[in-house]
Write a protein that holds these residues in place. Sequence first.
Motif, PDB file in Angstrom:
ATOM      1  N   VAL A   1       0.837  -1.203   0.000  1.00 61.35           N
ATOM      2  CA  VAL A   1       0.000   0.000   0.000  1.00 61.35           C
ATOM      3  C   VAL A   1       0.870   1.252   0.000  1.00 61.35           C
ATOM      4  CG1 VAL A   1      -1.683   1.330   1.336  1.00 61.35           C
ATOM      5  CG2 VAL A   1      -1.988  -1.137   1.053  1.00 61.35           C
ATOM      6  N   ILE A   2       1.895   1.274   0.830  1.00 60.89           N
ATOM      7  CA  ILE A   2       2.778   2.447   0.873  1.00 60.89           C
ATOM      8  C   ILE A   2       3.485   2.624  -0.465  1.00 60.89           C
ATOM      9  CG2 ILE A   2       4.856   3.424   1.938  1.00 60.89           C
ATOM     10  CD1 ILE A   2       3.953   1.974   4.557  1.00 60.89           C
TER      11      ILE A   2
ATOM     12  N   LEU B   1       8.997   5.226   1.846  1.00 58.84           N
ATOM     13  CA  LEU B   1       9.898   4.093   2.036  1.00 58.84           C
ATOM     14  C   LEU B   1      11.362   4.514   2.046  1.00 58.84           C
ATOM     15  CD1 LEU B   1       8.060   1.464  -0.171  1.00 58.84           C
ATOM     16  CD2 LEU B   1       8.048   1.672   2.317  1.00 58.84           C
ATOM     17  N   THR B   2      11.654   5.714   1.566  1.00 59.95           N
ATOM     18  CA  THR B   2      13.031   6.200   1.642  1.00 59.95           C
ATOM     19  C   THR B   2      13.308   6.846   2.986  1.00 59.95           C
ATOM     20  OG1 THR B   2      12.480   8.356   0.691  1.00 59.95           O
ATOM     21  CG2 THR B   2      13.126   6.608  -0.847  1.00 59.95           C
TER      22      THR B   2
END
Length: 117
Positions: A91-92, A100-101
Amino acid sequence: MVNGLKRDQPQLFSRLYKGAIAKWIDKTEWQWSQATLNNVKNGHTLSGSGQSGVLACFPTIQDNIIERLKSLHQSGLPINVVVARSIMLAVIHAQAPELLTKFKCSEVSTFSVHWSV
């Protein structure tokens, strides 16, 4: 301090208590402890913060993850860390890959998205 945080950011700090903040303070000098300053500098969550997690600022993503987990649970699929983490990452990645970074999706953070059946 606790009341101000709860008032200004209830989503993040609804479960914060003065005892948690007391752990972050060096009482000999009445300032933030070195461990607290290091945790903030390194972007680590403060122990006992009562925070809902990094996704609390992204309610659409959080709601999407919760809905998917509830749906899987209602279908009878047991939800474990691997399943929950995979759903969160998917989902992200689809909705806000830039997160995510900045943040890791680990076992510790997997259940920071609180959901009830």
